[in-house]
Write an enzyme that holds these catalytic residues in place. Structure first.
Site, PDB file in Angstrom:
ATOM      1  N   ASP A  40       1.330  -1.287   0.145  1.00  0.00           N
ATOM      2  CA  ASP A  40       0.111  -0.174   0.316  1.00  0.00           C
ATOM      3  C   ASP A  40       0.937   0.998   0.301  1.00  0.00           C
ATOM      4  O   ASP A  40       2.245   1.165   0.539  1.00  0.00           O
ATOM      5  CB  ASP A  40      -0.741   0.227   1.617  1.00  0.00           C
ATOM      6  CG  ASP A  40      -2.272   0.808   1.161  1.00  0.00           C
ATOM      7  OD1 ASP A  40      -2.312   1.663   0.180  1.00  0.00           O
ATOM      8  OD2 ASP A  40      -2.474   1.659   2.021  1.00  0.00           O
TER       9      ASP A  40
ATOM     10  N   ASP B  49      -3.889  -2.186   5.619  1.00  0.00           N
ATOM     11  CA  ASP B  49      -4.541  -1.894   6.436  1.00  0.00           C
ATOM     12  C   ASP B  49      -5.880  -1.754   6.873  1.00  0.00           C
ATOM     13  O   ASP B  49      -6.415  -1.407   8.117  1.00  0.00           O
ATOM     14  CB  ASP B  49      -3.557  -0.493   6.993  1.00  0.00           C
ATOM     15  CG  ASP B  49      -3.975   0.829   6.000  1.00  0.00           C
ATOM     16  OD1 ASP B  49      -4.662   0.097   5.428  1.00  0.00           O
ATOM     17  OD2 ASP B  49      -4.049   1.771   6.542  1.00  0.00           O
TER      18      ASP B  49
ATOM     19  N   ASP C 185      -8.764  -4.758   2.374  1.00  0.00           N
ATOM     20  CA  ASP C 185      -7.089  -5.355   1.845  1.00  0.00           C
ATOM     21  C   ASP C 185      -7.373  -6.315   2.344  1.00  0.00           C
ATOM     22  O   ASP C 185      -6.706  -7.262   2.434  1.00  0.00           O
ATOM     23  CB  ASP C 185      -6.001  -4.537   2.720  1.00  0.00           C
ATOM     24  CG  ASP C 185      -5.955  -3.347   1.758  1.00  0.00           C
ATOM     25  OD1 ASP C 185      -5.947  -2.994   1.116  1.00  0.00           O
ATOM     26  OD2 ASP C 185      -5.346  -2.440   3.015  1.00  0.00           O
TER      27      ASP C 185
END
Length: 898
Positions: A332, A638, A642
């Site tokens: 990410d 997070d 996800d």
């Protein structure tokens, strides 16, 4: 009504939705309709997924070939020796199963955590009255009122909003709150992150107010869809578990084959049936590495401890080794590669572009010219731009527990920090320029304005910040670097702003207007024209300095880094280029991904560095495409969005600080500092742990091969067994505990991150190691069988001869332990004392062998006899010779490899 869940609500006009849901925007639903719909749609909760019973989950831990080998060993030992020895092996099996059961139970809690993320209460209009109800009682058609601080209780189509902003990072990956506008329908292909007329369950209202119709509840919400994705994802085997499984099956077949052959030979030779069966069972016991599973588990646990010291918490033991096999890190952007703190990087003022240094929200930094020249005295235009940005502001910079943070909007916070770097403190400016009135930011006008009194000369000034278009349309003049008024050069400003945007910067325009002294309020008409344009401030969430280094080291180690984010493509590419991600210029958006077939995606995924504006399903597709190419994928995340990809990845990595409970439960590893550099450190540890596992396996197997050969030769030659089954059990269990486990504590070898990733398809043991294992097994056969026969010929008692054979096996293991500390290098090169636990293990083993040889109670249990000086020097001489032979073989292997 039953087909509501499949509708494109963002694409439909309000009136059409109102008709479909049979609701009234001002009155809401009536009591009769509420009761009917609650029966039809059920509660607004996520349906718990069916799980295996605890008993079945425990039994599944025993479904492994190596466990079959151990259970077989336990049964065989029960016949050979009795329940005590069999119980020891069975206990090892149960402990391994219990550890796996606990780890799996924790992983299954992901869906439960997701269900708990649904909110408890909601404000609705029903039968014309505003009331607060349990969020679980919401139904499609309910009219919900939202305000700042609320957690969105369901998927809602907005029909009214006032400066509504919603934080959707957990769902979409968007790093900043999203402005919501409730009236107009959007194109059907609009991705989730751009649906301005929708708000989704579990997101958070950060500003403003809004009203909307509930269109989806429970499993029909976006978060419900993600829950289903998590449940549908198969948990993959790691490279180690796959290789151990293959190795165990081969071992199982080999054991059965050798045992059967030895039994047939004895029967054909006419030996006593009971003696033949006992000897064959002894051969099987000798060949089974009883302590190997425990050694693997303990070594992985050692890796967990090491990684915890480097800020990586491992939730599932095989993940330790999987990190060492990683070929792709899919990361990410926000908070992992970046600091998750907006920061002003460039300022345009007085016709000049300036750079701003610093880190995050800490109010320390320097200003430099575009030529990188440090500015000692800041130009007036630059100071005015900084001051105006900080005053037209509703946020605050705070120091809490030695950590700087922002209370309010991150973008506004960046303006305050930039001003503080120029020694323009909030307190001093508030005292000199007290605020009189405010025009809050409104999406219709795209700016915020504040009216202030200058305490020094009693003049009044309006300070304005907003979008470039809104400010330039109202500006008639600008300033030079010294603050003198000059005509506006619109084209120059627009060109520069476009260049700043291409760098991924979020650009805000700053202006001011001198107001009459009698003015005590501020209206939009007061600043509709005549503004003085002061400058531009460009900001972004800057990359972590340590992340730049970690990306470089990872790529040098042959690990490809890919960015997968819900953020804007330009911002994503800018950060990717700054941290040094290869192929950063190649960006694919979620819309483009949706048009690719699975086969096309598999081809594209290896050539693309950045994936932006992606949905949860697309993250999952990307991970699957990478795995289809044969890659071992580490995936960071997070948010709730996800979780499916984290579970699908070979190694799911969740953020400890900003991560949701759902992402942590779905992950294999949690970073306590949310830092990409920690992933690189964990990969280094993972490679070291795998090295140590290979060392343990290659050290353990020669003993079993040697013992098996000793028994097999005795059978073929119709000789007395040189080593008894109970003595074999002693060797196998005690040596692995005291000697094998110390290899798990070996430090990481130099240059480990300069190696390419290990190919997941390569065998667990290389040809060189197989050759070395066979060599040491033969040395054990020669030493133990040879000295046993020598002692018999000398007329020594059978107990003494067998004690010599047992000690011969163990002392060859001790010296081979020194060989095994490095698979390539000599202990003379790596040093004998870098692993102090090695010598504790050797010392403990020698002490136990002294007891084994001389203690009367041990002699009674294991049928041993005391040895003299002559026996000991022969054992030591052959052990040293074995050590030197292995070192010579290692030298030859390295020479031929080079």
């Amino acid at each position: 009504m039953e087909k509501l869940l499949s509708r494109h609500w963002h694409h439909m006009p309000i009136d059409q939705i109102k008709t479909m849901l049979s609701t009234d925007l001002s009155e809401g639903l009536d009591a009769f309709e509420i009761n009917q719909r609650q029966e039809r749609f059920g509660p607004n909760t996520l349906t718990p997924q069916k799980r295996k019973s605890p008993f079945l989950r425990f039994l599944s831990q025993l479904n492994d070939p190596l466990i079959y080998v151990l259970l077989g060993s336990s049964i065989i030992t029960l016949f050979v020796k009795g329940p005590v020895d069999a119980g020891i092996i069975f206990l090892v099996v149960m402990i391994n199963a219990l550890v796996g059961f606990i780890q799996e139970s924790r992983a299954e809690n992901a869906i439960a955590a997701l269900a708990n993320s649904m909110v408890a209460e909601a404000v609705v209009i029903r039968s014309g009255k505003k009331q607060q109800i349990q969020a679980s009682d919401l139904i499609p058609g309910d009219i919900v009122l939202l305000k700042s601080g609320d957690k969105v209780p369901a998927d809602i189509r907005l029909f009214q909003s006032r400066e509504l902003q919603v934080a959707e990072a957990a769902l979409t990956g968007e790093s900043l709150p999203v402005q919501k506008i409730g009236e107009d329908p959007l194109p059907v292909e609009t991705p989730l992150s751009d649906r301005k007329n929708m708000v989704y369950a579990s997101t958070l209202v950060t500003y403003g107010q809004g009203s909307g119709m509930v269109v989806s509840t429970g499993d029909g919400t976006e978060i419900g869809r993600i829950s289903k994705l998590i449940a549908e994802v198969d948990v993959l085997e790691t490279p180690l578990t796959r290789k151990i499984g293959e190795f165990s099956r081969v071992l199982l077949y080999a054991l059965l084959g050798i045992t059967a052959i030895s039994f047939i030979i004895g029967i054909l030779r006419g030996d006593n049936f009971a003696d033949t069966l006992t000897t064959s069972i002894a051969l099987a016991v000798a060949s089974i590495p009883e302590g190997l599973p425990a050694a693997v588990t303990v070594t992985l646990a050692i890796g967990v401890t090491r990684m915890a010291k480097r800020r990586a918490i491992i939730r599932k033991l095989p993940a330790v080794e999987a990190l060492g096999s990683t070929t792709i890190i899919s990361t990410d952007k926000t908070g992992t590669l970046t600091q998750n703190q907006m920061m002003v990087k460039e300022i345009y003022a007085g016709g000049h572009l300036y750079q701003v240094d610093g880190s995050g929200y800490e109010p320390k930094g320097e200003f430099r010219s575009i030529e990188n020249e440090l500015l000692m005295d800041l130009p007036n235009a630059l100071l005015s731009t900084l001051k105006s940005g900080a005053l037209a502001n509703d946020s605050r910079l705070l120091l809490r527990e030695d950590r700087w943070s922002i209370e309010g909007d991150p973008t506004e916070g960046a303006l305050i920090v930039a001003a503080a770097k120029a020694d323009l403190s909030e307190a001093e400016m508030a005292a000199q320029f007290p605020r009189i009135d405010t025009i809050p930011f409104e999406s219709e006008y795209q700016y915020m304005a504040t009216l202030h009194l200058d305490s020094s000369d009693k003049t009044k000034t309006a300070f304005i910040k907003g979008s470039l278009e809104a400010i330039l349309a109202r500006s008639k003049q600008s300033v030079d670097s010294e603050g003198n008024l000059i005509p506006m050069d619109l084209k120059a400003v627009e060109t520069l702003a476009a260049k700043m945007s291409l760098k991924g910067l979020r650009v805000l325009a700053i202006a001011e207007k001198r107001m009459p002294e009698v003015q005590n309020s501020l209206e939009h008409t007061d600043i509709a024209e005549g503004l003085t344009f002061l400058g531009l401030q460009g900001m972004l969430d800057p990359p972590r300095s340590e992340a730049i280094q970690a990306v470089r080291v990872s790529q040098e180690a042959g690990i490809r880094v890919r960015m997968i984010t819900g953020d804007h493509p330009l911002t994503a590419r800018a950060i990717a280029e700054q941290v040094g991600i290869a192929q950063a210029a190649t960006v694919i958006t979620g819309v483009e991904l949706s048009k690719l077939s699975d086969a096309e995606l598999v081809k594209v995924v290896d050539k693309t560095g950045v994936f932006a504006r992606v949905t949860p399903e697309q993250k999952l597709r990307l991970v699957e495409a990478m795995q289809a190419n044969g890659d071992v994928v580490a995936m960071t995340g997070d948010g709730v969005n996800d979780a499916p990809a984290l579970k699908q990845a070979d190694i799911g990595v969740a953020m400890g600080i900003t991560g949701t409970d759902v992402s942590k439960e779905a992950a294999d590893m949690v970073l306590t500092d949310d830092n990409f550099a920690t992933i690189e450190a964990a990969i280094e540890e993972g490679r070291g742990i795998f090295d140590n596992l290979i060392k343990i396996i290659s050290w353990t197997l020669p003993t079993n091969i040697g013992e098996g050969l000793i028994i097999l030769i005795a059978i073929l030659l119709n000789e007395i067994l040189p080593i008894l089954p109970v003595q074999i059990l002693w060797i196998n269990m005690v040596t692995v505990t005291l000697l094998g486990l110390v290899l798990g504590l070996e430090p990481i070898e130099p240059g480990i991150m300069q190696r390419p990733p290990r190919d997941p398809d390569t065998p667990i043991l290389s040809k060189v190691l197989i050759r070395r294992i066979i060599l040491v097994g033969i040395l054990i056969l020669i030493g133990a069988f040879g000295l046993f026969e020598w002692e018999i010929l000398r007329g020594q008692p059978l107990e003494v001869a067998r004690t010599v054979a047992v000690n011969m096996v163990i002392f060859i293991e001790i010296f081979y332990l020194l060989n095994s500390r490095s698979l390539e290098y000599s202990p003379f090169k790596i040093g004998f004392f870098k692993n102090r636990w090695l010598w504790f293990g050797i010392g403990g083993m020698v002490l136990l062998q002294v007891l084994f040889t001389y203690a009367p109670f041990m002699q009674s249990i294991f049928s041993t006899g005391p040895l003299g000086f002559d026996e000991w020097w022969r054992i030591l001489a052959f052990s040293i010779a074995s050590f030197l032979i292995v070192e010579f073989e290692k030298w030859l292997s390295n020479r031929s490899a080079n």
